[in-house]
Scaffold this active site. Structure first.
Site, short mmCIF file in Angstrom:
data_model
loop_
_atom_site.label_atom_id
_atom_site.label_comp_id
_atom_site.label_asym_id
_atom_site.label_seq_id
_atom_site.Cartn_x
_atom_site.Cartn_y
_atom_site.Cartn_z
N SER A 104 10.01 3.01 60.15
CA SER A 104 9.22 2.32 61.11
C SER A 104 10.02 1.19 61.65
O SER A 104 9.78 0.89 62.92
CB SER A 104 8.03 1.89 60.28
OG SER A 104 7.23 2.84 59.53
N ASP A 147 12.49 -6.06 56.37
CA ASP A 147 12.83 -4.82 56.92
C ASP A 147 13.43 -4.98 58.32
O ASP A 147 14.43 -4.43 58.59
CB ASP A 147 11.58 -3.59 56.79
CG ASP A 147 10.37 -4.14 57.19
OD1 ASP A 147 10.33 -5.40 57.60
OD2 ASP A 147 9.54 -3.27 57.13
#
Ligand code: MEV
Length: 319
Positions: A104, A147
């Site tokens: 993602s 992330d």
């Protein structure tokens, strides 16, 4: 006009959960990437193609109910907000990531970099991170942003929530094997569960996160001094802490013990827990044994290499 970009997946090395509460974490970008291609259209339409997800020529109109493409849509929305000129394009992504190690965030980052070039926005890394982090929060509501930061900056980084990451040097002989449990973890739910536990035991969690912070300091020292023994000890130690917080999983424990029995110096869960991945510190000599042990215990093993961050990839010919 055509632009191709790529962004790497990531793994958390140390500091999961604590990073959500402002403690530093250490993470790194891996040798599996997500690619994005944008091609100008003659009309003003925006068509999305995700062959990996079986989605073809999906007409993008701002809002989307389709969860699978929520991250890329959110990145497009956030970029278009700052763009006056209307131009149509076809966007396509292709992922090398076999299992979820940051698909993602990599898709958000690769999309933003492609649109940055397409609209000549000249964004700095900080801008790409900020837009990327916002795009992720718009979709999932929670997350430290490590992330996105790891995918943008690449290599190994020390990250404190919302701050510019610091690049970290790591020993050349750092050899890491990942074991995926095959169990899909619900990160958002686990982060919320930790939040609930923290409300019940605030002082405990202050101590736990304090300990995690000291651990990160030791890890930085271990990385600086190429002290694999120290890194292994810290992996075992922090895994114990995470298990105590209730975020491990029987399959993670099985793969961690199997790795250590096969000669890994240290091992811990990586990420939110509740399934997904564990990571083992190995030597060149023990690597194959650890990979076999993970496989024997029905985990999915792979060796990871630390790689660079997101970039333009216009020279690629097979995409
Ligand atoms: C999940 O990969 C790591 C967590 O720390 C959540 C986050 O940092 O967003 C559990």
């Amino acid at each position: 006009m055509e632009v191709k970009t790529s962004a790497p997946g990531k793994l958390m090395f140390f500091g999961e959960h604590a990073v959500v509460y402002g403690i530093p974490c250490i993470s790194f970008a891996v040798n599996q990437r997500l690619y994005c291609k944008i091609k100008e259209r003659k009309d003003k339409k925006i068509l999305l193609n995700f062959p990996d997800l079986g989605i073809k020529n999906y007409e993008f109109n701002g809002k989307t109910e389709n969860k699978k493409i929520g991250f890329v849509s959110s990145a497009i929305n956030n970029i278009l907000e700052g763009v006056k000129e209307k131009r149509g394009f076809d966007l396509e992504t292709k992922s090398e990531m076999k299992i979820g190690i940051g698909t993602s965030s990599a898709s958000v980052v690769a999309t933003i970099i492609a649109l940055d070039k397409f609209f000549s926005l000249d964004l700095k890394k900080e801008d790409i991170f900020n837009i990327g982090y916002k795009s992720v929060l718009d979709v999932q509501g929670t997350g430290s942003g490590y992330d996105v930061a790891t995918s943008v900056y690449g290599g190994m980084i020390k990250y404190i929530k919302g701050e510019k990451p610091i690049e970290i040097k790591y020993p050349e002989n750092l050899c890491l094997v990942v074991g995926h449990t095959g169990v899909k973890a619900d990160t958002k739910k686990i982060v919320e569960q930790v939040g609930e536990k923290r409300k019940d035991y605030p002082h405990f969690f202050d101590d736990i996160f304090g300990l995690t912070k000291r651990c990160i300091e030791e890890v930085e020292k271990g990385l600086r001094e190429s002290d694999l023994r120290k890194l292994a000890d810290m992996m075992n130690f922090t895994h114990g802490i995470l298990n105590g917080m209730g975020v491990s999983h029987p399959k993670l424990e099985e793969l961690i013990f199997a790795s250590k029995n096969a000669g890994a110096l240290g091992a811990k869960l990586s990420g939110a827990g509740g399934g997904d991945c564990m990571i083992a510190l190995v030597t060149e000599e023990s690597k194959d044994k650890v990979i076999s042990a993970i496989r024997e215990h029905r985990g999915i093993p792979f060796e990871v290499r630390i790689k660079n961050g997101a970039k333009v990839e216009n020279e690629i010919t097979d995409f």
